[in-house]
Structures are given as C-alpha cells and as structure tokens.
Design a protein around this motif. Sequence first.
Motif, PDB file in Angstrom:
ATOM      1  N   ALA A 131       0.830  -1.208   0.000  1.00 34.34           N
ATOM      2  CA  ALA A 131       0.000   0.000   0.000  1.00 34.34           C
ATOM      3  C   ALA A 131       0.862   1.255   0.000  1.00 34.34           C
ATOM      4  N   ALA A 132       1.963   1.223   0.746  1.00 35.12           N
ATOM      5  CA  ALA A 132       2.872   2.380   0.774  1.00 35.12           C
ATOM      6  C   ALA A 132       3.517   2.577  -0.589  1.00 35.12           C
ATOM      7  N   ALA A 133       3.901   1.482  -1.251  1.00 34.37           N
ATOM      8  CA  ALA A 133       4.487   1.577  -2.589  1.00 34.37           C
ATOM      9  C   ALA A 133       3.485   2.188  -3.567  1.00 34.37           C
ATOM     10  N   ALA A 134       2.225   1.755  -3.481  1.00 35.53           N
ATOM     11  CA  ALA A 134       1.180   2.306  -4.348  1.00 35.53           C
ATOM     12  C   ALA A 134       0.996   3.799  -4.086  1.00 35.53           C
ATOM     13  N   MET A 135       1.088   4.181  -2.828  1.00 37.56           N
ATOM     14  CA  MET A 135       0.946   5.593  -2.457  1.00 37.56           C
ATOM     15  C   MET A 135       2.055   6.440  -3.092  1.00 37.56           C
ATOM     16  N   VAL A 136       3.275   5.905  -3.109  1.00 37.58           N
ATOM     17  CA  VAL A 136       4.403   6.622  -3.710  1.00 37.58           C
ATOM     18  C   VAL A 136       4.179   6.784  -5.210  1.00 37.58           C
ATOM     19  N   VAL A 137       3.711   5.731  -5.861  1.00 41.27           N
ATOM     20  CA  VAL A 137       3.469   5.795  -7.310  1.00 41.27           C
ATOM     21  C   VAL A 137       2.351   6.784  -7.617  1.00 41.27           C
ATOM     22  N   ILE A 138       1.260   6.712  -6.862  1.00 40.81           N
ATOM     23  CA  ILE A 138       0.127   7.614  -7.101  1.00 40.81           C
ATOM     24  C   ILE A 138       0.523   9.068  -6.881  1.00 40.81           C
ATOM     25  N   ALA A 139       1.370   9.327  -5.883  1.00 43.51           N
ATOM     26  CA  ALA A 139       1.794  10.696  -5.589  1.00 43.51           C
ATOM     27  C   ALA A 139       2.486  11.345  -6.780  1.00 43.51           C
ATOM     28  N   ARG A 140       3.128  10.538  -7.620  1.00 48.08           N
ATOM     29  CA  ARG A 140       3.838  11.086  -8.784  1.00 48.08           C
ATOM     30  C   ARG A 140       2.876  11.678  -9.797  1.00 48.08           C
ATOM     31  N   PHE A 141       1.606  11.241  -9.754  1.00 43.89           N
ATOM     32  CA  PHE A 141       0.608  11.713 -10.713  1.00 43.89           C
ATOM     33  C   PHE A 141      -0.252  12.850 -10.163  1.00 43.89           C
ATOM     34  N   VAL A 142      -0.121  13.144  -8.874  1.00 47.91           N
ATOM     35  CA  VAL A 142      -0.932  14.189  -8.235  1.00 47.91           C
ATOM     36  C   VAL A 142      -0.133  15.486  -8.204  1.00 47.91           C
ATOM     37  N   PRO A 143      -0.738  16.607  -8.603  1.00 53.11           N
ATOM     38  CA  PRO A 143      -0.005  17.878  -8.542  1.00 53.11           C
ATOM     39  C   PRO A 143       0.543  18.138  -7.142  1.00 53.11           C
ATOM     40  N   ALA A 144       1.830  18.399  -7.053  1.00 52.40           N
ATOM     41  CA  ALA A 144       2.566  18.656  -5.801  1.00 52.40           C
ATOM     42  C   ALA A 144       2.663  17.433  -4.895  1.00 52.40           C
ATOM     43  N   GLY A 145       2.098  16.302  -5.309  1.00 54.01           N
ATOM     44  CA  GLY A 145       2.149  15.099  -4.482  1.00 54.01           C
ATOM     45  C   GLY A 145       3.562  14.607  -4.267  1.00 54.01           C
ATOM     46  N   ARG A 146       4.366  14.723  -5.295  1.00 51.47           N
ATOM     47  CA  ARG A 146       5.762  14.290  -5.203  1.00 51.47           C
ATOM     48  C   ARG A 146       6.526  15.105  -4.159  1.00 51.47           C
ATOM     49  N   THR A 147       6.298  16.414  -4.146  1.00 50.57           N
ATOM     50  CA  THR A 147       6.980  17.292  -3.190  1.00 50.57           C
ATOM     51  C   THR A 147       6.592  16.942  -1.757  1.00 50.57           C
ATOM     52  N   VAL A 148       5.293  16.801  -1.524  1.00 49.54           N
ATOM     53  CA  VAL A 148       4.808  16.489  -0.178  1.00 49.54           C
ATOM     54  C   VAL A 148       5.358  15.143   0.291  1.00 49.54           C
ATOM     55  N   LEU A 149       5.351  14.167  -0.602  1.00 43.48           N
ATOM     56  CA  LEU A 149       5.829  12.834  -0.234  1.00 43.48           C
ATOM     57  C   LEU A 149       7.324  12.851   0.100  1.00 43.48           C
ATOM     58  N   ASP A 150       8.119  13.518  -0.724  1.00 44.93           N
ATOM     59  CA  ASP A 150       9.564  13.603  -0.465  1.00 44.93           C
ATOM     60  C   ASP A 150       9.842  14.255   0.881  1.00 44.93           C
ATOM     61  N   LEU A 151       9.117  15.330   1.189  1.00 43.13           N
ATOM     62  CA  LEU A 151       9.309  16.010   2.470  1.00 43.13           C
ATOM     63  C   LEU A 151       8.865  15.129   3.630  1.00 43.13           C
ATOM     64  N   ALA A 152       7.771  14.398   3.443  1.00 42.98           N
ATOM     65  CA  ALA A 152       7.277  13.507   4.507  1.00 42.98           C
ATOM     66  C   ALA A 152       8.294  12.415   4.801  1.00 42.98           C
ATOM     67  N   ILE A 153       8.830  11.795   3.775  1.00 43.13           N
ATOM     68  CA  ILE A 153       9.834  10.740   3.968  1.00 43.13           C
ATOM     69  C   ILE A 153      11.100  11.337   4.573  1.00 43.13           C
ATOM     70  N   GLY A 154      11.464  12.526   4.094  1.00 40.74           N
ATOM     71  CA  GLY A 154      12.672  13.183   4.592  1.00 40.74           C
ATOM     72  C   GLY A 154      12.606  13.526   6.065  1.00 40.74           C
ATOM     73  N   HIS A 155      11.409  13.818   6.559  1.00 39.32           N
ATOM     74  CA  HIS A 155      11.251  14.177   7.973  1.00 39.32           C
ATOM     75  C   HIS A 155      10.830  12.987   8.833  1.00 39.32           C
ATOM     76  N   SER A 156      10.738  11.817   8.222  1.00 36.49           N
ATOM     77  CA  SER A 156      10.350  10.622   8.967  1.00 36.49           C
ATOM     78  C   SER A 156      11.588   9.959   9.573  1.00 36.49           C
ATOM     79  N   PRO A 157      11.457   9.380  10.780  1.00 33.18           N
ATOM     80  CA  PRO A 157      12.600   8.685  11.381  1.00 33.18           C
ATOM     81  C   PRO A 157      12.923   7.368  10.686  1.00 33.18           C
ATOM     82  N   ALA A 158      11.985   6.865   9.881  1.00 28.63           N
ATOM     83  CA  ALA A 158      12.207   5.598   9.192  1.00 28.63           C
ATOM     84  C   ALA A 158      13.303   5.737   8.140  1.00 28.63           C
ATOM     85  N   HIS A 159      13.978   4.640   7.854  1.00 26.62           N
ATOM     86  CA  HIS A 159      15.043   4.648   6.858  1.00 26.62           C
ATOM     87  C   HIS A 159      14.434   4.761   5.463  1.00 26.62           C
ATOM     88  N   PRO A 160      15.006   5.590   4.587  1.00 23.02           N
ATOM     89  CA  PRO A 160      14.363   5.859   3.301  1.00 23.02           C
ATOM     90  C   PRO A 160      14.688   4.879   2.174  1.00 23.02           C
TER      91      PRO A 160
END
Length: 198
Positions: free
Chosen positions: A106-135
């Motif tokens: 589901a997380a992988a699908a979310m990443v793929v879908i974000a690429r098609f949503v306006p500004a989704g890629r930016t929000v996703l990159d920032l969310a992963i960047g500020h997450s404690p999880a390993h990227p």
Amino acid sequence: MDIATLVGSSWICALALCAVLGDAFLPFLPSGTLVILAVLKTAQIDGAPLMLGLGVAVASFLGDLLLLRLARRGAPVVSRRLEHRPKLAASVVRVQEALDGRTTGAAAAMVVIARFVPAGRTVLDLAIGHSPAHPHRFLRWSALAGMIWAAYIVTLGWLNSHWFDTAWLSLAVSCTAATVVSTAIARVVRRNRRLALG
C-alpha cells in the motif's frame, strides 16, 4: 533531419529533463508539458522516445533523492518553506501518518500515485525526509514511480504525435489528457482521505 532541428530538439529535451528534476522542489514547473513537447520534437528520430523516457525516469528519481537528502539534513531552505506554508506542513504530517499505517504494498502504491498528483511528489519527499524511518524502501518505490510516470507521459506524447497531423493539436490533446488524469487521481485521493477521516 537537419542540424538546426536536431539542436532545437536537444535543447527542448534538456529543458524537459531539468524541469522533471526540479519539479520535486518547485511543483509548479510544467514538467509534463515540456516532456510532451520534447517527445513531439523527437518523435521521428529512431529510439528518441525510449531514450527520452529513460532520461525522464532518471531525472525524476534524482529529484526525489535530492529533496529527500535536503529534508533529512534539515536544510534551512526546506525548513523555511515548511514554516511559511502551514498547509504544506499539514500535508506532510498527513502523509507521514498515512505511510506509518500502511503495508509495504500500500505504501508503494501511495508513492506511485503521488507522482501523478499535482505537488504530491513534493509532499511525499518532504514527509519521507522528515520521517525517522530509513528511506531505502522509499527510494526503490521512487525509482518505480519515476519509470511508470516516464512511460505514461512519453507514450501519451508519442501516441498523439502519430494520431494528429499538427504538432500544436498533438500538444494540446496530450496536455489536456495529462491534466484530466492528474485531476481525476487527485480527486480520488481527496475523496478517500475524507472517507478515512469521516
């Protein structure tokens, strides 16, 4: 094909790749439109659409990687952007929460879908960047998302270059179709988020 046409095609391809790289940081860049224009300019060159698609996928991945690194290192430009844009900061928090509760698929699908949503890629990159999880997992999904989006946008331009006799009509139809698809995906994402909250 003459030298002037080849040089002109090279410039538009380079500009399109720069826009794809940069729209991770600046989502208002018309990267999709420029890629379609590059496809239309090079559609008659053997192997050009394939090479352009590969370049777009790489540029997309590199853009994600750069923004992710900046966000993880707490770059001042990223911090200022979040401080001055509360809606963006709220979106980043929402995406972090959504990713935390998702299975790997589901997380992988979310990443793929974000690429098609306006500004989704930016929000996703920032969310992963500020997450404690390993990227590392995210980077694999980002590469997949870049390849899927590149194949989609290049194929869209290539098909329309063969369906219509005039370049301006091919460009108009391709850009309209891309906008309709992005808008539809964004609406589905917003509706699902409302249903999840309600």
